[in-house]
Design an enzyme around this catalytic site. Structure first.
Site, PDB file in Angstrom:
ATOM      1  CB  CYS A  77      -0.939  -0.006   1.199  1.00 40.64           C
ATOM      2  SG  CYS A  77      -1.950  -1.472   1.218  1.00 40.64           S
ATOM      3  CB  CYS A 111      -0.038   0.453   7.801  1.00 41.01           C
ATOM      4  SG  CYS A 111      -1.750   0.419   7.257  1.00 41.01           S
TER       5      CYS A 111
END
Lengths: 475, 728
Positions: free
Chosen positions: A139, A459
């Site tokens: 991500c 994250c």
């Protein structure tokens, strides 16, 4: 602050409309007030370093982020990436041949266009003399694209770089099983009819069962949602708190969309379909509606549901990054400086989504700033539970001392400065493209609110994380 | 039954983590008012749910003792009589342990079967109360839940009663033993273990509430017994008495076959279940408590409880913590043993160098380690990712690179003194001063190996048993010069590798090999006297040995057996005589080295389960035939000739001080050599069977064969004073 919000919402039998007004309005007022006050007393006047090139973002754009399976469903990833690149060309009017390098981030790769940056750049009409590469870091892939650009410019290798990211979850590579692939490959090498027949005779029906791209962490075999649910439980975050945070995200995004604050979005005329002009995943609901949903991962008692998780999204983003002197020479008025950044990683099992907790104090320390210096926080929202867990972890001396090797907590960001134009939960989260959205949201917020420093954090799968300081370009 | 539900938590806690004191839970005790007088069980009320916490003081585990019974019944009575309480959650305050089962000390303290029966009846009453509770009870199980603990948590199940095997949480869910799983949490607002218990409690409370409010129905898809054995059709069949008889018979046959009638408990369990089904549950319960009382008084029960205690003792480091923790291990020789030692080291996180002289030998060893780990992946005991990370702890190499950082070197090269000397000298040239040199040998005296060492205080013996990943025992051998810290290091590493450890003094054959040698000599003689390998195997297994005597020779390796017999024969002389070495030599000359060469007394083929006799051995045995002596050659005599030689040598080891304690002797014999567990080990066997009887047998055989059967002094002492016991 979370608890205050929670408390208030919990004990007032409010409709969602009411909750929305209540929770949003006072916050946005106070943010402006506090931002204005904070500007005067920064730890540092600027983060410029002697003998280091200043690196600026001139501007950035993104396609509207859409729920996967909607208007983008017939496209390929490079189509979306190309749309973002074209949008950026249009927005910045940068001459194509000035661009030294192009980098894109992506997660689930379309095998035909594994270097999607190159395919998109060629299609968007960039010079075929401009090299392009693709990076992947779950991500935070487009964060990696941007920081790679920063590295290229800082080291003097390039002056003008386009960084971006793309994800098309409407179509993912579903493969034949390993056995089937092996047989097909062997068949292509077989020379005689006999060899071919003997290979075909080994065929079994179960060879046909397809292999889907794993949604689970490779090292632990645990899906991210499951890990998020455990994380929320470890930090004792209730279902209600999570639903409230998700509602906040959707409400704020709706408001920002309505007020035209999401200026990084560029319209995209989808071939054969109508022009898409805005994100379609923003759906403020009511707590009652959300409470009805069953847990999506840990059944039947988990707390993570479809409503408090980010959804599968299609989208692409791109930003134009330059050396400051080059930008000024070209007559640009940049939006922001890209300053210090860090990457962190930790246990992919129990701390999968705690990247921001680890990255935030580290990047602040590196830049010589404190939490109070930051005027705009843009954190990637994978799950409500994940965001709230990170906020709690950052606010815990016990956690800082026992797991991060720090003397004290860094403190949790004040919510009135936090993701106030919505976040991944509501705007959507095309894995490879979110990083650029976060940076542009920060830059645009700083410009709009008059703040100086912004902090981007995210994250990523694999137990990794990232944070970067964005400094507003002085007006 | 209707209301009891179980919520389990996958337990992956290590022992070291168990020590943390859960502050949260202590605190809520103080709040729960006047109940502080109870020591094991307390409860607090959350809303309308009673949270009953089991926490035996001063112990790492909760066990079911008399105090627990009475306190539990007290608490339950309060729960049932309270109007405020609508449901209850049963939970342990100890991370990783719900109830570990009955308190062994309590059972040992009983002198008659009546006492045990009474205890059992009390426990039954307790379980019955839980089963018949009018208010829903949710058992929240975190970690081990064995025996009685399981009965508290869930009604007992057929299959598990018989084998007492461990069941992982996810399997327990599949089997229908538990209804929900709670996965352990990572770090959050407090230490993971603490928060996990708290979370388990929270989840359990919501379940209890749901049950009381009838929002959750206590449906189990299938009843427990049904899940195991029966579909709907067969459950109809079970209602026909004739079919039931057939089923009892089948189960009994299977059990008899597996236990060879050596363990009385499984058959009694079948009896009890039979009584329960045929004559109703009251009769079943009565029969259960009586049979339990009888069983507790049997020799087998005493032997097994003794073994359990001994094993616990041998899992401790008596020598304290070593000055320097061993982090980098190096193993010389990538053979069966070397690779086996590597396997049990890398999966405990030890950085391990595996060195051999040739790439081929090294590759074979590395493959053995990989296969060992991969087999665990196939059994779902490891994930493929864990396998990969463990395998990364292994470095295969042909040189001494990195030995300068080694904390311990274990050599597992061929059993040849000059070779061992050569590697010792080579290694000492490259290792740091603190590094321990351990020799994995089954018979070479350690002081002879250490003779060429510059630092004999760092030299020690670590005798592993093959296959290393399956055999639990590690025999550690200390010489006069071995330092205490070196011993502490070796024990520490062994414990980390998951071994049960005995520490013995140096001497030819140490303890284990020395006990085995005279028995092996007797094995050969018995074969020479015309008893076939199959017959001998069946005689030994029916006595309780897990592996038949002839098969054991094949497993150990005929060449190794010959090597040991020759060596020890030279040292101990006539006491170790019996069979002729020529049998083994003849087999070796024909290439019959046992399992590893595919042929020994039996023929071994990959994938063939029923092994056939190797008829080529017959001619060797025939040419070396000895006359058998009819008065000492009955089946029973043959069994006792083997066992008494073993036992006599073991007692002699204690007499000579090779063994420090009888406990270690018993553990070594059972875990390393397969001495019948039902007898508890040679020393326990002498205590339970009677020293006099053993001496009598030895004298009888002595008359026939001479000195090999002369009982040692310590054994004679025990025979002459019946009060003398190895275990007081």
């Amino acid at each position: 602050m979370t608890s205050l919000l929670t408390y208030t919402l919990k004990y007032l039998p409010s409709t969602s409309q009411w909750a929305l007004r209540f929770s949003v309005r006072p916050l946005s007022c106070s943010s402006q007030l506090r931002a204005a006050a904070a500007v005067q007393a920064k730890s540092k006047q600027t983060l410029a370093k002697p003998n280091m090139r200043n690196i600026v973002v001139v501007d950035g754009v993104r396609t509207p982020f859409l729920l996967s399976g909607t208007s983008y469903k017939d496209l390929m990833p490079h189509d979306l990436a190309r749309a973002a690149l074209s949008g950026l060309l249009h927005r910045t009017s940068v001459p194509k041949d000035v661009v030294d390098y192009i980098i894109f981030g992506t997660v689930i790769q379309e095998v035909k266009t594994s270097n999607v940056a190159r395919e998109a750049a060629l299609g968007a009409g960039f010079s075929d003399r401009t090299p392009a590469h693709t990076v992947t870091m779950a991500c935070i892939s487009s964060n990696q694209a941007m920081t790679t650009a920063v590295g290229l410019i800082a080291s003097g290798q390039c002056d003008v770089v386009v960084a971006g990211g793309v994800e098309l979850m409407s179509d993912v590579p579903i493969r034949h099983s390993r056995k089937m692939r092996k047989m097909m490959l062997d068949l292509s090498k077989a020379k005689t009819l006999g060899q071919r027949l003997s290979l075909i005779s080994q065929f079994r029906l179960n060879f046909l069962s397809p292999e889907l791209p794993a949604v689970a962490e490779f090292s632990t075999n645990e899906t991210m949602g499951h890990s998020a649910d455990r994380l929320a439980a470890a930090f004792a975050i209730s279902r209600l708190e999570q639903d409230e945070y998700a509602l906040r995200s959707h409400s704020l995004a709706k408001k920002a969309q309505g007020e035209g604050l999401l200026s990084d979005v560029v319209p995209f005329k989808v071939p054969g379909k109508d022009t898409v002009t805005q994100d379609n995943g923003i759906r403020p609901s009511s707590l009652e509606q959300m409470a009805k949903l069953k847990p999506a991962f840990i059944k039947p008692y988990g707390t993570v549901t479809a409503a408090n998780s980010s959804f599968l999204t299609d989208g692409a983003s791109a930003v134009l990054i330059l050396a400051e002197e080059k930008a000024l020479a070209m007559g640009y008025k940049p939006k922001a400086y890209l300053r210090d950044f860090v990457y962190v990683s930790q246990d992919p099992k129990d701390q999968l989504l705690l990247g921001p907790t680890y990255a935030t104090p580290k990047v602040l320390e590196k830049a010589g700033l404190t939490m109070n210096d930051i005027d705009a926080f843009e954190f990637h929202e994978a799950f409500s539970g994940q965001i709230l867990a990170n906020l709690k972890a950052m606010d815990s001396d016990w956690f800082a001392q026992n797991y991060m090797g720090r003397k004290a907590k860094v403190g949790s960001p004040p919510l009135e400065k936090f993701n106030i134009w919505g976040g991944s939960l509501s705007l959507g989260h095309p894995f490879g493209a979110t990083g650029c959205r976060l940076v542009m949201a920060t830059a645009n917020r700083l410009q709009k609110e008059g703040g100086q420093y912004g902090l981007v954090a995210a994250c990523a799968a694999g137990g990794q994380g990232h944070a970067m300081i964005v400094e507003a370009y002085p007006k | 039954m209707v209301a009891s539900r179980a919520v389990g938590s996958l337990s992956r806690f290590t022992a070291s983590r168990m020590l943390r004191c859960p502050g949260y839970i202590c605190r809520s005790f103080t709040r729960s008012s006047a109940l502080l007088t109870r020591t094991h069980i307390n409860y607090g009320v959350k809303g309308d749910v009673a949270v009953i916490r089991i926490n035996s003081p001063n112990s790492k585990v909760n066990t079911l003792g008399q105090e627990v019974h009475s306190e539990f019944i007290e608490v339950m009575n309060e729960v049932w009589s309270s109007n405020q309480i609508r449901s209850a959650v049963l939970i342990s305050s100890k991370p990783g342990c719900f109830i570990a089962g009955a308190d062994l000390n309590m059972l040992t303290a009983c002198t008659t079967s009546q006492e045990v029966t009474q205890i059992s009846q009390e426990a039954q009453r307790m379980f019955e109360k839980v089963e018949k509770s009018t208010k829903p009870i949710v058992a929240a199980i975190n970690g081990s839940c064995l025996g009685g603990g399981l009965e508290v948590g869930v009604p007992a199940a057929f299959d598990m009663m018989l084998t007492g095997r461990g069941i992982r949480a996810d399997r327990a869910k599949k089997m229908g033993l538990v209804d929900q799983l709670v996965e352990p949490l990572g770090p959050g607002i407090k230490p993971p273990e603490e928060r996990t218990i708290e979370y388990l409690e929270e989840v359990a409370i919501t379940f209890a509430k749901g049950l009381a409010d009838k929002k959750i129905s206590p449906k189990r898809d299938k009843g427990l017994v049904e899940t195991f054995y029966l579909t709907e059709l067969t459950s109809y069949a079970m209602s026909i008495p004739f079919v039931r008889q057939q089923i009892y018979k089948k189960v009994e046959e299977k059990v008899r076959k597996q236990t060879k009638g050596l363990y009385p408990a499984p058959l009694k369990i079948i009896d009890v279940v039979k009584t329960g089904i045929e004559q109703g549950s009251d009769a079943g319960y009565l029969s259960e408590s009586q049979k339990f009382g009888e069983l507790a008084m049997t020799k087998e029960s005493k032997a097994l409880m003794g073994l359990y205690r001994g094993q616990t003792l041998c899992k401790k480091n008596k020598f304290g913590a070593p000055q320097k923790e061993v982090k980098q291990l190096a193993i010389l020789g990538a053979g069966l043993m070397g690779a086996g030692i590597a396997q049990v080291s890398v999966d405990k996180g030890l950085q391990t160098i595996l060195k051999d002289a040739t790439l081929a030998a090294l590759g074979r060893g590395q493959q053995q380690v990989f296969r060992g780990l991969n087999d665990k992946v196939k059994k779902k005991a490891l994930t493929s990712f864990e396998r990969d990370t463990f395998f990364s702890n292994l470095t295969g190499q042909l040189d001494y690179q990195g030995f300068e950082k080694a904390d311990m070197v274990i050599e597992a090269v061929f059993e040849d003194l000059s070779l061992k000397h050569k590697v010792l000298k080579e290694v000492e040239a490259v290792i740091p001063d603190h590094c321990v040199f351990a020799s994995n040998t089954s018979a070479l005296p350690i002081n002879e190996i250490a003779a060429v060492s510059k630092r004999p205080e760092k030299v020690i013996g670590m005798h592993y048993f093959s296959p290393v990943d399956k055999m639990q025992l590690l025999e550690i051998i200390t010489t006069q010069k071995t330092s205490k810290d070196t011993t502490a290091s070796a024990v520490e590493v062994g414990l980390k590798q998951g071994k049960v450890i005995i520490v013995v003094k140096d001497g030819p054959g140490f303890y284990t090999t020395r006990c085995l040698a005279p028995m092996m000599s007797e094995v050969i003689r018995i074969l020479q006297e015309g008893v076939g390998p199959k017959k001998l195997d069946s005689l030994t297994t029916s006595f309780g040995f897990p592996v038949g005597a002839a098969t054991l020779v094949d497993e150990v390796g005929v060449d190794v057996a010959k090597h040991v017999a020759e060596n020890l024969g030279n040292v101990f002389g006539e006491r170790f005589a019996g069979g002729s070495l020529e049998v083994l030599k003849g087999m070796i000359s024909k290439g019959f080295l046992g399992r590893k060469s595919g042929k020994g007394f039996y023929i071994y083929q990959e994938g063939v389960k029923n092994k056939n006799l190797n008829s080529d051995v017959d001619s060797i045995l025939a040419s070396l035939k000895m006359p058998s002596q009819p008065d000492v050659s009955s089946d029973e005599d043959i069994q006792y000739r083997l066992v008494t030689r073993f036992v006599n040598e073991a007692v002699l080891c204690l007499q000579e001080g090779v063994l420090a304690t009888p406990t270690e002797g018993d553990i070594g014999a059972v875990f390393g050599l397969g001495f019948p567990p039902s007898l508890g080990g040679p020393f326990r066997f002498v205590d339970l069977y009677g020293a006099q009887k053993i001496v009598d047998r030895l004298r009888k055989y002595e008359a026939a064969y001479g000195k090999q059967f002369t009982p040692c002094q310590l054994l004679v002492d025990h025979a002459s004073s019946p009060n003398k016991k190895f275990y007081q």
